[in-house]
Enzyme design. Structure first.
Site, short mmCIF file in Angstrom:
data_model
loop_
_atom_site.label_atom_id
_atom_site.label_comp_id
_atom_site.label_asym_id
_atom_site.label_seq_id
_atom_site.Cartn_x
_atom_site.Cartn_y
_atom_site.Cartn_z
CG HIS A 20 -1.96 -1.10 1.12
ND1 HIS A 20 -2.90 -1.22 0.12
CD2 HIS A 20 -2.13 -2.17 1.93
CE1 HIS A 20 -3.62 -2.32 0.33
NE2 HIS A 20 -3.17 -2.92 1.41
CE LYS A 47 -5.35 -6.49 -2.03
NZ LYS A 47 -4.42 -5.72 -1.21
CG HIS A 121 -6.57 -3.98 7.30
ND1 HIS A 121 -6.78 -4.85 6.25
CD2 HIS A 121 -7.74 -3.35 7.51
CE1 HIS A 121 -8.05 -4.74 5.86
NE2 HIS A 121 -8.66 -3.84 6.61
#
Length: 125
Positions: A20, A47, A121
């Site tokens: 990310h 993904k 996350h």
């Protein structure tokens, strides 16, 4: 923290950064970034969606300490300032030949799942 816990969290943090963090990712580079970083779904397939936060490690990690803790989940923190984010969506293919559409650039408050002060996350809101 016990050594095992610290190691476990750092491993998750490194995976989070790989998936990310992308200060230099742009809308044209979704396919190449996701392939070169070997980003896959939980099942090991392409993904479906991946978001890259266009900021440095320090600014992203600071969300865990300086962000707003969301009431419905004590481990989710929302950033106090908006971030530039490139969102990549799967176009076609099967791993490892995943093809992504041109990314979408947006400016948004991000929500991160944190463990012991470390982002692990990216929460899609």
């Amino acid at each position: 923290l016990k050594v095992y816990m610290r190691t476990h969290i750092m491993r998750r943090y490194q995976k989070f950064l790989n998936q990310h963090q992308g200060p230099f990712v742009n809308v044209e580079t979704c396919t190449s970034e996701i392939r070169s970083r070997n980003i896959v779904s939980e099942t090991g397939d392409c993904k479906p969606v991946n978001s890259f936060i266009r900021a440095g490690e320090g600014a992203i990690a600071a969300v865990c300490s300086g962000g707003t803790q969301l009431y419905y989940n004590r481990n989710l923190f929302q950033s106090g300032t908006p971030f530039s984010v490139v969102t990549c969506r799967l176009q076609s293919g099967q791993w490892p030949n995943c093809e992504y559409y041109r990314g979408r650039l947006s400016t948004r408050y991000i929500v991160l799942g944190c463990e012991h002060g470390w982002p692990v996350h990216y929460q899609v809101m």
